[in-house]
Design an enzyme around this catalytic site. Structure first.
Site, PDB file in Angstrom:
ATOM      1  N   HIS A 100       0.829  -1.202   0.000  1.00 44.89           N
ATOM      2  CA  HIS A 100       0.000   0.000   0.000  1.00 44.89           C
ATOM      3  C   HIS A 100       0.869   1.261   0.000  1.00 44.89           C
ATOM      4  CE1 HIS A 100      -3.776   2.170   1.355  1.00 44.89           C
ATOM      5  NE2 HIS A 100      -2.848   3.036   1.727  1.00 44.89           N
ATOM      6  N   GLU A 101       1.793   1.330   0.950  1.00 44.11           N
ATOM      7  CA  GLU A 101       2.604   2.541   1.087  1.00 44.11           C
ATOM      8  C   GLU A 101       3.575   2.731  -0.075  1.00 44.11           C
ATOM      9  OE1 GLU A 101       1.836   4.841   2.968  1.00 44.11           O
ATOM     10  OE2 GLU A 101       0.454   3.728   4.219  1.00 44.11           O
ATOM     11  N   HIS A 118       1.750   4.504  -2.810  1.00 48.51           N
ATOM     12  CA  HIS A 118       1.798   5.956  -2.632  1.00 48.51           C
ATOM     13  C   HIS A 118       3.162   6.514  -3.036  1.00 48.51           C
ATOM     14  CE1 HIS A 118      -2.036   6.464  -0.723  1.00 48.51           C
ATOM     15  NE2 HIS A 118      -1.738   5.774   0.362  1.00 48.51           N
ATOM     16  N   HIS A 168       3.677   6.592  -6.747  1.00 46.66           N
ATOM     17  CA  HIS A 168       2.816   7.634  -7.314  1.00 46.66           C
ATOM     18  C   HIS A 168       3.535   8.985  -7.207  1.00 46.66           C
ATOM     19  CE1 HIS A 168      -1.558   9.418  -7.475  1.00 46.66           C
ATOM     20  NE2 HIS A 168      -0.814   9.782  -8.496  1.00 46.66           N
TER      21      HIS A 168
END
Length: 646
Positions: free
Chosen positions: A435-436, A439, A442
């Site tokens: 998940h991290e 980010h 991105h």
């Protein structure tokens, strides 16, 4: 549309999201994004790790490398002094923003000042998060917060001066080649101009700002400090005081009596405060109506969506499309009832594990390899950057004494992103890592392909990249699994993500829409009215196949996100968009991957809805949500096959 967002507010939002246990994302500088707080199962300790180590005992290879931001304290101090000088320099533009050339020079200086202040703030606070008890970095954090306030004050004249131009004059500035680099900033100012008031009115609204925080502050104090819960019996028959932190643990009990008693104790307690809590929530709604009217918006909902330029149809479309697929939720509830082997499924049964705990011991090294392998569909370039992050000091991995809890991705424009973890050797932590890093990548692609002003993506987009990584990881694990017990464990894990992130958050969003509409029509939001609306929504979403206990009507009273109005829908849209992307990538391959990488590289260079649409996910249509629902249906079907005959 200033390029700099006061970081103090960012960290406050981040803290709120971590504390409230929801996935968020925040307006950053550089994607300070909170992960959903999952159950933290303690990492297995070796004989030499009988307690949490001090920061000084943490091996260098397990730490992030903040020296990539500043080599040492002297470098930070030098840049701090430079920012103090630049705040005085930019004051020289005040009252002089009369022509395109002057505005361009002012914007350029604003960018320099904002970026340096951002870097100073990020470094100081990430250093503080390594060990929050360390006085040196406590002081540095406070120093950076005060500087951020000074910077915002120094820049505050820019927007009002430019908005003093007439609409025609603004359009001429937008068309002027001298300001081409800042075209989007000026276009956004023009869009917002009808909702910006006179200087005196804006000053008055700013003064009202502190008062307007009262409903949220009062709720927070009641909910976190003053609310006291009774003692209930745990699985061992011991009387234990109920708390927010222990509540979910009680609901995960295999003992139905333990679950029921904790459930009733929780909502009986809120019920005793129903009049005060209804008044507090009603005051927050009234505040929203006041601001909507003052800023000439048609409704509080329209105002809340305006910042990201999201049409209300997107919000309404989410609710309508989820309504179409409520039979899937009802089907999942029937499956839950079957797997739990209960005569009646109650609201307090929703968090009970459907299968026995499956022991997945996943050391960090294995987690990084699995995440790397699972993201192969995104191509070699993506995984090259991912490996760079794993190998080159982007990540602060393990818990240490005083370290900030939870997980996030952060950083500053011009350097690589960073990720804070508190890794445990379990499935949750592996998904947190995926998940991290979603980010982080991105931000990496966004920063690498945009000017500073256009690199910052919105909250509406933030959770897409992180959730997509989780979707691809889950697909990889399901395809790789040969153990029916492990597969059922993974299917359950994923299905509950749909239940809590899509269905539940959409129900919250619908509740917010209803209560604001009623208030706008002049109706009073009494505790009876709020409870009736909330109970009826639970009946609709969970269906006739389960017992919707009357106690659940008070759940509205304990949801902190209702004080950050019209926010929760972004969890559901983000999850749906990510699931749609994942399905396209797995079905189509390279064309879908190219579109997705284009999305990552777009940053905030266009409005969120347009960026997604260009990449193949049109959130103004029902299709992405329908694609997500088809994935959910596939999970249920697979679970039903595994349970046939049981």
């Amino acid at each position: 549309m200033k390029p700099y967002v006061q970081p103090a507010a960012v960290l406050a939002a981040l803290s709120f999201l971590i504390a409230s246990g929801h996935a968020p994302a925040t307006t950053q500088p550089r994607a300070a994004v909170a992960v959903p707080v999952r159950e933290h199962i303690p990492r297995r300790l070796s004989p030499s790790m009988s307690q949490v180590p001090k920061r000084s005992e943490t091996p260098k290879e397990h730490r992030w490398v903040l020296e990539d931001l500043y080599a040492n304290q002297a470098a930070w101090d030098a840049e701090y002094a430079k920012v103090k000088h630049l705040t005085k320099e930019i004051a020289g533009f005040q009252g002089k923003l009369k022509d395109a050339e002057t505005i361009a020079r002012c914007f350029a200086l604003e960018d320099d000042l904002s970026l340096l202040a951002e870097r100073l703030y990020v470094y100081a606070n990430m250093s503080h998060h390594e060990d929050t008890a360390e006085p040196k970095f406590q002081a540095l954090s406070e120093k950076s917060k005060k500087l951020s306030v000074e910077v915002n004050e120094a820049l505050s004249f820019i927007t009002p001066e430019i908005l003093a131009f007439s609409e025609d004059e603004l359009r001429k500035l937008i068309a002027d080649p001298t300001l081409n680099k800042y075209k989007r900033t000026l276009e956004e100012m023009l869009r917002e101009k009808p909702h910006i008031l006179s200087k005196n009115e804006e000053a008055l609204l700013a003064q009202v700002g502190n008062v307007s925080q009262a409903p949220s502050t009062i709720f927070s104090m009641m909910n976190n400090a003053d609310m006291k819960f009774p003692k209930v019996k745990n699985d061992k028959g011991e009387e234990v005081e109920l708390s927010h932190g222990r509540y979910i643990q009680f609901l995960e009990s295999r003992n139905a009596e333990v679950r029921r008693d904790a459930f009733k104790a929780m909502y009986d307690t809120y019920g005793k405060w129903k009049n005060t809590l209804a008044a507090t929530l009603s005051a927050n709604v009234t505040k929203n109506l006041f601001y909507a009217k003052a800023r000439h918006h048609s409704s509080a909902l329209e105002m809340s969506l305006y910042g990201d330029n999201i049409p209300q149809s997107v919000y309404d479309n989410l609710i309508g499309t989820i309504h179409e697929h409520l039979p899937l939720m009802h089907r999942y509830m029937a499956l839950r009832k079957k797997l739990l082997k209960v005569d009646e499924l109650h609201m307090y049964d929703l968090f009970t594990p459907l299968v026995e705990e499956f022991d997945l011991d996943i050391p960090y090294e294995q987690a990084t390899k699995t995440v790397y392998d699972s993201l192969a569909p995104l191509g070699d370039d993506y995984r090259k950057v991912l490996k760079e992050g794993f190998d080159n000091g982007w990540i602060d991995i393990y818990e240490n004494e005083g370290k900030r809890s939870g997980a996030y991705s952060w950083g500053a424009f011009g350097t690589h992103p960073y990720v804070l973890l508190n890794h445990k050797d379990n499935l949750n932590s592996m998904f947190t890592l995926a998940h991290e890093m979603g980010h982080a990548l991105h931000s990496y692609y966004s920063d690498g392909n945009n000017e500073y002003r256009d690199a910052q993506y919105t909250i509406f987009l933030a959770e897409v990249a992180s959730t997509l990584n989780e979707a691809l990881l889950m697909d990889y694990l399901l395809n790789k699994s040969t153990d029916p017990k492990e597969k059922m464990y993974l299917l359950t894990y994923y299905a509950d993500q749909f239940r809590t992130t899509v269905f539940r958050q959409t129900m919250f969003a619908e509740f917010e829409k209803i209560i604001h509409a009623k208030a706008e029509e002049g109706e009073a939001l009494t505790p009876q009215e709020l409870s009736s609306i909330y109970y009826d929504l639970n009946l609709k979403y969970y269906g006739d196949g389960m017992v919707v206990d009357k106690d659940i009507e008070m759940e509205w009273a304990r949801i902190p996100h209702f004080y950050t109005s019209f926010y929760v829908y972004k969890y559901a849209t983000g999850f749906s968009a990510a699931t749609s992307f994942a399905k396209q990538i797995l079905d189509e391959g390279k064309p879908a991957v190219d579109r997705y990488l284009g999305f990552l590289k777009s940053g905030g260079s266009d409005y969120s809805i347009n960026i997604l649409k260009k990449a193949g996910v049109d959130m103004s249509s029902p299709e992405p949500i329908r694609q997500a629902m088809s994935v959910f249906e596939g999970l249920i079907t697979e679970m039903e096959k595994l349970t046939d005959g049981k």
